[in-house]
Design a protein around this motif. Structure first.
Motif: not given
Length: 702
Positions: A389-397, A416-434
């Motif tokens: 559901s969230d291809r932008t946040l997770y780096c599948l490669a 385990l595919p990592p989350q892109d820290p740059n996307v986390l910042i761009a989203r104001a850490y919303e995925p981490f918060i939720t």
């Protein structure tokens, strides 16, 4: 891309150019690795690094004076709107935007305007330290049970430990003076792929594993005539008995039985009118769950549908092409045609959340200082709901793992595919918060697996092995601030699993942020011949005897884990096995010496470890030793009360060993009816109180 541009792009993306390995050697990341990781990172795009007057998020600590350089003239105006609705206004002064003093903790909105241009930024004001329970602030030393929920046995469960068994565990632990019950990750796995059992490779970290629902306790299961008729069938009871009696959890059998029972319960539930209190609660749960719950329920329903149609898969990458995109027209059509199936899986999440909350409320009624303590996995599996559901946040490669070290010379790839820290910042850490809110709900403590991930993660390109990886930097100060804020809001303390090689730069940050360290007895050694004394343990920490990835106490002392590893061919050469045996002999002798020095065992036990076998006296002595530790928290496993030898999980194995399936050898009720166990737990409590008594400090051994 030329070398200079590559270096600049890698730096912006957070790829750390070099590191010090486990042997103290400097390792430089290759150009090829940087290129592969850049191609894997959505955040490496220039879109995430385009200069703007305001960042996407600005994190400040409570009480600090915060100012930001802004590349605009003084004609620019700004407005800050706090969560409460209170507003502050001002103008850019000498190219600086200074926040007003005394802002409340929380998430605020900052707007900047110059003529017809507008920019927005989320301002997060966070406390300096995470929440700590009053009992810990008062200097109490607490203990609790740490369990793998699925291992619990009872005469009422359906072959796997469930939330009903958890309630029994809470009652028994509280009765014996325990402050908490710690759990393995209970994140959502795959109902359509029940044999995917690792709690550390979930489909989603926001939702729950529905296998833990106590079906028989549901009103709608008890009230359904069809459910009770099915329940009383000899075939159903025969399956149930076999599942209960098995030494290992039969996940496929348990899931099939539970889904059948839950289907009956759901059909009865849907006969309730719209004004029924339970029906209203369910509808409110769906509204609150929003898009995330819709994705989770759709994913589970679609996965099950495809499996029943004869297309079993391990994840969405193997689904028919039209279903691989969560927002495709084919998925929308599936939602329309299978609306009731999707509601069924939302219903299951609602049931799991209600029953888990009931367990937490029980711990509160029993006045446990912490209550429930959850475990947050470091990531999600590649084929699960979150990546679907969230291809932008997770780096599948790429995948999270570990570089080569002494225990794993080839490195590790955890898939385990990592989350892109740059996307986390761009989203104001919303995925981490939720994610934090979902996991801090209904518990008093949260353990963060591999807490170093807040600072850096070892990324492994899919095209290469772990040796070809690199560390990627995460915004540790911002993430710690958000963690502290959510910790206070949810009244949930934080424990960081910081085993292994921990960078110095994060150790002090974790301590300052009020995050409790994680200390395992087997690793608390000054050198090969001396264990750390109880009064030398870090106070801001949780001490344990062992963990799910290590030997049990009996396994450690009797070398069962090493022999098992040899049988499973985990050691590349016999010389490695012999070295491990030699190291263990030294560790056993060092531990026995420490037990005698602190008078945790009687002198008659003997002082030669080679002549001492595991016994109730030795078991009690080790429990006494860790009970005396100065660490604020102590976590104990029922496996060690029960003198079990086999481990929960053997790292480095897949099908060679039944990981995450081994049950306890006795039922929960029997554990707390055993007078030897209750005497042991009461003594642990007395020694914990003694170690916390500042007026009567522990005597140092001669």
């Amino acid at each position: 891309m030329d070398a200079k541009l590559l270096e600049q792009a890698a730096e912006r993306a957070g790829i750390i150019p070099e590191y010090i390995d486990a042997w103290g050697q400097r390792r430089v990341i290759s150009t090829e690795t940087k290129q592969r990781l850049l191609s894997a990172m959505a955040g490496a795009s220039e879109d995430f690094h385009r200069p703007a007057p305001l960042p996407s998020v600005w994190v400040v600590r409570e009480g600090e004076s915060a100012a930001l350089s802004v590349a605009l003239s003084e004609q620019a105006d700004w407005v800050l709107t706090e969560e409460s609705g209170r507003q502050h206004e001002g103008k850019i002064q000498r190219g600086r935007l200074r926040l007003p003093d005394g802002l409340s903790l929380g998430y605020h909105r900052l707007a900047l305007r110059k003529e017809l241009s507008h920019w927005r930024c989320q301002v997060i004001v966070a406390p300096v330290r995470c929440y700590e329970p009053a009992a810990l602030l008062a200097g109490h030393k607490l203990w609790g049970a740490t369990i793998q929920l699925y291992t619990l046995r009872s005469q009422r469960n359906w072959g796997v430990g469930d939330f009903g068994d958890l309630a029994l565990m809470i009652e028994g632990t509280a009765k014996n003076g325990g402050a908490f019950v710690g759990l393995n990750p209970i994140h959502a796995l795959y109902p359509a792929l029940p044999e995917w059992a690792s709690p550390y490779s979930p489909s989603s970290r926001r939702w729950l594993n529905i296998i833990y629902i106590d079906v028989a306790a549901l009103d709608d299961f008890q009230l359904s005539a069809a459910a009770q008729q099915w329940w009383c069938l000899p075939e159903t009871q025969g399956i149930l008995s076999a599942l209960r009696d098995g030494e290992l959890v039969d996940y496929a059998g348990v899931m099939a039985l539970k889904l059948a029972g839950l289907t009956h319960a759901f059909r009865h539930f849907m006969t309730r009118g719209p004004d029924d209190p339970l029906r209203r609660s369910f509808e409110a749960f769906i509204r609150e769950g929003g898009e995330s719950l819709r994705f989770q329920s759709t994913f589970d329903a679609l996965h099950r549908h495809l499996t029943l149609e004869g297309h079993p898969t391990e994840g969405w990458q193997q689904w028919p092409e039209p279903y691989r995109q969560a927002d495709s027209e084919e998925v929308r059509e599936f939602r329309r045609k299978h609306h009731q199936d999707i509601r069924f899986f939302s219903y299951l999440q609602w049931l799991a959340a209600r029953q888990f909350d009931e367990c937490f409320q029980l711990s509160r009624r029993l006045k446990m200082p912490i209550g429930l303590y959850r475990d947050l996995a470091v990531g999600v599996s590649a084929g699960g709901m979150e990546t679907w559901s969230d291809r932008t946040l997770y780096c599948l490669a790429a995948s999270v793992g570990a570089p080569p070290d002494r225990l794993g010379p080839q490195g590790q790839n955890w898939s385990l595919p990592p989350q892109d820290p740059n996307v986390l910042i761009a989203r104001a850490y919303e995925p981490f918060i939720t994610m934090l809110r979902a996991n801090m709900r209904h518990c008093g403590a949260l353990r963060i697996d591999h807490v170093m991930s807040l600072l850096r993660l070892w990324w492994v390109p899919l095209a290469g092995g772990p040796q070809q990886g690199a560390y990627v930097r995460y915004p540790v100060d911002d993430l710690l601030a958000v963690l502290a804020l959510e910790s206070h809001r949810q009244q949930c303390m934080v424990i960081g699993e910081d085993l292994g090689t921990v960078p110095r730069e994060i150790t002090a940050k974790l301590q300052a942020a009020g995050i409790y360290s994680y200390k395992v007895l087997f690793f608390e050694r000054k050198d090969a011949v001396q264990f750390r004394a109880p009064d030398e343990y870090v106070p801001q920490a949780m001490a344990t005897l062992t963990t799910h990835d290590l030997a049990t106490l009996r396994g450690f002392w009797q070398l069962e884990d090493l022999r098992l590893g040899d049988r499973l061919h985990l050691y590349a050469a016999d010389v490695i096995y012999q070295q491990l045996l030699e190291d263990r002999q030294k560790a056993r002798q060092a531990l026995l010496d420490a037990l005698h020095a602190w008078k945790c065992v009687p002198a008659k036990l003997g002082k030669n470890a080679d002549r001492v076998v595991m016994s109730p006296i030795l078991n009690r002595g080790v429990h006494r030793y860790v009970a005396l530790s100065h660490s604020a928290l102590l976590g104990l496993q029922p496996e060690d009360w029960l003198d079990m030898a086999l481990p929960v999980n053997v790292p480095g194995t897949t099908n060679q060993y039944p990981n995450w399936r081994r049950k306890l050898v006795r039922e929960v009720a029997e554990i707390f009816d055993d007078q030897a166990i209750t005497r042991l737990l009461r003594e642990v409590g007395r020694l914990r109180n003694k170690s916390a008594d500042s007026e009567n400090p522990l005597p140092r051994p001669e």
